[in-house]
Write a protein that holds these residues in place. Sequence first.
Motif, PDB file in Angstrom:
ATOM      1  N   LEU A 161       5.248  13.980   0.556  1.00 17.85           N
ATOM      2  CA  LEU A 161       4.528  12.773   0.341  1.00 17.85           C
ATOM      3  C   LEU A 161       4.141  12.270   2.035  1.00 17.85           C
ATOM      4  CD1 LEU A 161       7.251  11.980  -1.730  1.00 17.85           C
ATOM      5  CD2 LEU A 161       5.465  11.918  -2.586  1.00 17.85           C
ATOM      6  N   GLN A 162       4.959  12.686   2.821  1.00 20.63           N
ATOM      7  CA  GLN A 162       4.495  12.541   4.267  1.00 20.63           C
ATOM      8  C   GLN A 162       2.863  12.302   4.577  1.00 20.63           C
ATOM      9  OE1 GLN A 162       7.654  12.095   7.555  1.00 20.63           O
ATOM     10  NE2 GLN A 162       5.809  12.879   8.362  1.00 20.63           N
ATOM     11  N   ALA A 163       2.387  13.599   4.872  1.00 20.30           N
ATOM     12  CA  ALA A 163       1.468  14.390   4.673  1.00 20.30           C
ATOM     13  C   ALA A 163       0.116  12.782   4.073  1.00 20.30           C
ATOM     14  CB  ALA A 163       1.123  15.351   4.677  1.00 20.30           C
ATOM     15  N   PRO A 191       0.216   6.218  12.162  1.00 23.45           N
ATOM     16  CA  PRO A 191       1.487   7.708  12.095  1.00 23.45           C
ATOM     17  C   PRO A 191       3.438   7.115  11.545  1.00 23.45           C
ATOM     18  CG  PRO A 191       1.292   6.040  13.862  1.00 23.45           C
ATOM     19  CD  PRO A 191       0.407   5.343  12.800  1.00 23.45           C
ATOM     20  N   ILE A 192       3.747   7.497  10.824  1.00 24.93           N
ATOM     21  CA  ILE A 192       4.468   7.221   9.067  1.00 24.93           C
ATOM     22  C   ILE A 192       5.691   8.693   9.741  1.00 24.93           C
ATOM     23  CG2 ILE A 192       5.010   7.335   7.182  1.00 24.93           C
ATOM     24  CD1 ILE A 192       3.021   5.933   6.878  1.00 24.93           C
ATOM     25  N   HIS A 193       7.035   8.180   9.340  1.00 21.34           N
ATOM     26  CA  HIS A 193       7.861   9.244   8.894  1.00 21.34           C
ATOM     27  C   HIS A 193       8.583   8.556   8.316  1.00 21.34           C
ATOM     28  CE1 HIS A 193      12.045  10.439   9.860  1.00 21.34           C
ATOM     29  NE2 HIS A 193      11.495  11.615  10.652  1.00 21.34           N
ATOM     30  N   LEU A 194       8.768   9.695   6.953  1.00 21.94           N
ATOM     31  CA  LEU A 194       9.630   9.255   5.593  1.00 21.94           C
ATOM     32  C   LEU A 194      10.827  10.102   5.821  1.00 21.94           C
ATOM     33  CD1 LEU A 194       8.782   7.742   3.160  1.00 21.94           C
ATOM     34  CD2 LEU A 194       7.597  10.340   1.706  1.00 21.94           C
ATOM     35  N   THR A 195      11.215   8.644   5.157  1.00 22.93           N
ATOM     36  CA  THR A 195      12.874   9.390   5.059  1.00 22.93           C
ATOM     37  C   THR A 195      13.188   8.939   3.355  1.00 22.93           C
ATOM     38  OG1 THR A 195      13.698   8.992   7.103  1.00 22.93           O
ATOM     39  CG2 THR A 195      15.523   9.285   5.576  1.00 22.93           C
ATOM     40  N   VAL A 196      14.029  10.165   2.464  1.00 21.44           N
ATOM     41  CA  VAL A 196      14.323   9.418   0.806  1.00 21.44           C
ATOM     42  C   VAL A 196      15.546  10.007   1.222  1.00 21.44           C
ATOM     43  CG1 VAL A 196      13.325  10.534  -1.062  1.00 21.44           C
ATOM     44  CG2 VAL A 196      11.085  10.752   0.311  1.00 21.44           C
ATOM     45  N   ARG A 197      16.104   8.973   0.136  1.00 23.68           N
ATOM     46  CA  ARG A 197      17.249   8.978  -0.800  1.00 23.68           C
ATOM     47  C   ARG A 197      17.010   9.456  -2.040  1.00 23.68           C
ATOM     48  NH1 ARG A 197      21.919   4.291   1.465  1.00 23.68           N
ATOM     49  NH2 ARG A 197      21.424   5.546   3.089  1.00 23.68           N
ATOM     50  N   SER A 198      17.724  10.321  -2.392  1.00 21.81           N
ATOM     51  CA  SER A 198      18.139  10.811  -3.995  1.00 21.81           C
ATOM     52  C   SER A 198      18.252  10.006  -4.263  1.00 21.81           C
ATOM     53  CB  SER A 198      17.352  12.787  -3.894  1.00 21.81           C
ATOM     54  OG  SER A 198      16.125  12.805  -3.551  1.00 21.81           O
ATOM     55  N   ILE A 199      18.705   8.932  -5.471  1.00 21.35           N
ATOM     56  CA  ILE A 199      19.246   8.750  -6.396  1.00 21.35           C
ATOM     57  C   ILE A 199      19.493   9.814  -7.703  1.00 21.35           C
ATOM     58  CG2 ILE A 199      20.913   7.193  -8.129  1.00 21.35           C
ATOM     59  CD1 ILE A 199      19.899   5.070  -5.498  1.00 21.35           C
ATOM     60  N   ASN A 252       0.663  -1.608   0.364  1.00 23.22           N
ATOM     61  CA  ASN A 252       0.187   0.154  -0.158  1.00 23.22           C
ATOM     62  C   ASN A 252       0.733   1.521   0.106  1.00 23.22           C
ATOM     63  OD1 ASN A 252      -2.350  -1.097   0.177  1.00 23.22           O
ATOM     64  ND2 ASN A 252      -1.927  -1.702   2.252  1.00 23.22           N
ATOM     65  N   VAL A 253       2.070   1.163   0.540  1.00 19.32           N
ATOM     66  CA  VAL A 253       2.418   2.625   0.652  1.00 19.32           C
ATOM     67  C   VAL A 253       3.151   3.073  -0.699  1.00 19.32           C
ATOM     68  CG1 VAL A 253       5.548   3.124   1.388  1.00 19.32           C
ATOM     69  CG2 VAL A 253       3.451   2.261   3.352  1.00 19.32           C
ATOM     70  N   SER A 254       3.516   1.286  -1.302  1.00 17.61           N
ATOM     71  CA  SER A 254       4.439   1.461  -2.464  1.00 17.61           C
ATOM     72  C   SER A 254       3.628   2.539  -3.191  1.00 17.61           C
ATOM     73  CB  SER A 254       4.668   0.337  -3.053  1.00 17.61           C
ATOM     74  OG  SER A 254       5.249   0.346  -4.541  1.00 17.61           O
ATOM     75  N   SER A 255       1.716   1.600  -3.771  1.00 20.88           N
ATOM     76  CA  SER A 255       0.941   2.637  -4.237  1.00 20.88           C
ATOM     77  C   SER A 255       0.506   3.616  -4.513  1.00 20.88           C
ATOM     78  CB  SER A 255      -0.317   1.941  -3.907  1.00 20.88           C
ATOM     79  OG  SER A 255      -0.018   0.234  -4.222  1.00 20.88           O
ATOM     80  N   VAL A 256       0.944   3.876  -2.824  1.00 20.60           N
ATOM     81  CA  VAL A 256       0.413   6.139  -2.880  1.00 20.60           C
ATOM     82  C   VAL A 256       1.578   6.706  -2.821  1.00 20.60           C
ATOM     83  CG1 VAL A 256       0.136   7.325  -0.375  1.00 20.60           C
ATOM     84  CG2 VAL A 256      -1.046   5.183  -0.087  1.00 20.60           C
ATOM     85  N   LEU A 257       2.796   6.288  -3.103  1.00 26.17           N
ATOM     86  CA  LEU A 257       4.125   6.803  -3.253  1.00 26.17           C
ATOM     87  C   LEU A 257       4.541   6.517  -4.941  1.00 26.17           C
ATOM     88  CD1 LEU A 257       6.906   5.531  -1.435  1.00 26.17           C
ATOM     89  CD2 LEU A 257       6.444   7.404  -0.574  1.00 26.17           C
ATOM     90  N   LYS A 258       3.466   5.918  -5.217  1.00 27.62           N
ATOM     91  CA  LYS A 258       4.147   6.100  -6.814  1.00 27.62           C
ATOM     92  C   LYS A 258       3.251   7.031  -7.487  1.00 27.62           C
ATOM     93  CE  LYS A 258       5.625   1.540  -7.613  1.00 27.62           C
ATOM     94  NZ  LYS A 258       5.510  -0.003  -8.351  1.00 27.62           N
ATOM     95  N   GLN A 259       1.983   7.354  -6.451  1.00 31.78           N
ATOM     96  CA  GLN A 259       0.917   8.458  -7.008  1.00 31.78           C
ATOM     97  C   GLN A 259       1.845   9.429  -6.842  1.00 31.78           C
ATOM     98  OE1 GLN A 259      -2.009   7.424  -9.302  1.00 31.78           O
ATOM     99  NE2 GLN A 259      -2.512   9.549  -8.810  1.00 31.78           N
ATOM    100  N   GLY A 260       1.923  10.031  -6.220  1.00 33.33           N
ATOM    101  CA  GLY A 260       2.191  11.081  -5.325  1.00 33.33           C
ATOM    102  C   GLY A 260       3.689  11.065  -6.511  1.00 33.33           C
ATOM    103  N   LEU A 261       4.153  10.445  -6.504  1.00 29.45           N
ATOM    104  CA  LEU A 261       5.999  11.659  -7.250  1.00 29.45           C
ATOM    105  C   LEU A 261       5.366  11.177  -8.510  1.00 29.45           C
ATOM    106  CD1 LEU A 261       7.921   7.845  -6.726  1.00 29.45           C
ATOM    107  CD2 LEU A 261       8.507  10.258  -5.683  1.00 29.45           C
ATOM    108  N   THR A 262       4.115  11.255  -9.291  1.00 29.54           N
ATOM    109  CA  THR A 262       4.087  11.322 -10.387  1.00 29.54           C
ATOM    110  C   THR A 262       3.927  13.018 -11.046  1.00 29.54           C
ATOM    111  OG1 THR A 262       1.621  11.270 -10.062  1.00 29.54           O
ATOM    112  CG2 THR A 262       2.110   9.601 -10.948  1.00 29.54           C
ATOM    113  N   ASN A 263       3.904  13.685  -9.007  1.00 28.31           N
ATOM    114  CA  ASN A 263       3.694  15.004  -9.414  1.00 28.31           C
ATOM    115  C   ASN A 263       5.254  15.602  -9.647  1.00 28.31           C
ATOM    116  OD1 ASN A 263       1.048  15.535  -9.037  1.00 28.31           O
ATOM    117  ND2 ASN A 263       1.997  14.563  -6.684  1.00 28.31           N
ATOM    118  N   TYR A 264       6.126  14.852  -9.522  1.00 29.18           N
ATOM    119  CA  TYR A 264       7.436  14.342  -9.839  1.00 29.18           C
ATOM    120  C   TYR A 264       8.046  14.163 -11.207  1.00 29.18           C
ATOM    121  CZ  TYR A 264       6.516  16.392  -4.924  1.00 29.18           C
ATOM    122  OH  TYR A 264       5.742  16.849  -3.715  1.00 29.18           O
TER     123      TYR A 264
END
Length: 556
Positions: A413-415, A424-432, A364-376
């Motif tokens: 993305l976290q919100a 409750p979620i704390h999101l950390t992103v490593r950008s490559i 579920n996290v993967s689905s929500v993140l992928k949807q959010g990354l479409t804005n970038y």
Amino acid sequence: MIGQAFTKFLKFRPHRTIKIDKDDKIRIYQKICQLSQPTFSFYLMVVLSTIIASFGLLAGSTAVVIGAMLVAPLMGPIFGIGLGLSNGDRRLIKNSVFSELAGIIMAITIAVLIGLIPIRLGLGPEILSRTQPTIYDIIIALFSGFAGAYALVDEKIGSALPGVAIATALVPPLASCGICLALQQWSLAGGAFLLFFVNLLAIELAASTVYWFYGLIELPANVTSIGAFFRRFWLSLTILIFVAVFMTTSLQQIAANRALSESLKKIITEQVAANTGARVSDIRYQYSGKNLQVMAEVLTPQEIDSKQVAQIEKSLQNIVNNDIQLIVRSLISRDSDNSGYVFITENEKARRFEQNKQNLFLSNVSSVLKQGLTNYPGSSLVDIQNAIENGINNLNTVIRTPSAITPEQVAILQANLTANLNVPIHLTVRSIITRDVDATRYLYDEKAANIQLSGDKLFFHTQLEKTLKEELKTSEPAVNLLEFNYAPQNDIFLVIAKIRTPVVFGPEQVSQVEKGLQNRIDPRIKLIIRSVLGADSTSDWYLGEYDDALLDTVSN
């Protein structure tokens, strides 16, 4: 006193309802002599019975082995040996011994040849059962000899001879001996031959006793019965007694090994049963000095760990042997029915439930993140790891992106994750950082995306690129322009170029290229050059253009 009593016992003739007269004695004597003759029929039956017995033993077929016993002729010469020794008939002894020895050699030789056939099934239980003779085999052979000799004496029960042949089994041990010799199993071959030899001695003595009781043996008047008995059969008796003692010891050892095997199996099975779904597959053991080394193979859905092995070993040491060393080989197996796996412990069920729950959550996290990354544009999710601390899901993600994800974007993305998943979620992103490019521009580049070159702007861009390359080549022929950007800033026109070059461009070379651009393009140009060392060269000089695919092109 003892000698006289024993002599009287041997001279005793039991009461018989049918008296054996002289004609019957002659008939019985001739019949035994006939059975002991080394004739063609005798040898043929030895060959046939050995072939039948050998293949029956290899195939593990009890019925076929019994068939070989019925047609085996080796008991006849043994009866002849007993009668010849009893009466001192040298001719009968000679014929009987020759027939028996020839039959033995033929049987073993044929069995060896059959055992050498490349296609064989190994040593099955029918063979192994005849390689460890015990005192029981002597008892069986003795009473079989009594029965066989009595069947020869009394015609009315002559039909019992086939049953005697089955009970005694002379050819199967010889066939087992030959097969073991072919397989170079010397100790097993010796055991099988010992079984035959014991049967021979026991049948001989038993038959001689029957002949004695029924008056078939004539003794001189001056010779006592007990003296004749021991003089003619002392060697057979001595060997039989010696072998009987040995076989009794062997029987005791077999019984001890069987008891040890049953104890090991019982204790290990009880201990292993504590693991749901585990069962003992095989137990092997051997002595190494005083130590008893036990190997147990266990079919189990979960590995038997060292603590459990130590516990089982301690139980064996307390009950069976204090010097036991246990090794448990866990063979992982899964039992399933139509509803899934069976024999799963409650802990394993709980672990699998949590694992499935976590997998669903990450999906579920993967689905929500992928949807959010479409804005970038150009961003893609690579990996997700979750560590729960104090009830908070600490999500560590790896994202490929043309530009680093900013803290503001991570907050969005976290919100979004918190709102959709209600935890409750704390999101950390490593950008490559990755850059996608086609023939005209860098993809997903915000600056490039906002600039659509056409008309004069496209002409200016082309002229600047052409002039920059020419000026760079004037300063360093091996230089290669990788990319460049430009923009007016206050009263200057800033140009930033990234080049690949065999030498770093210093201030003097940058100034020379800058002057060329000022003279030919715009006097306001201010040039900045980033040098990336690298070039293609031959033995003569640097190549004019740097091509990353050059090596692959040549190798193909």
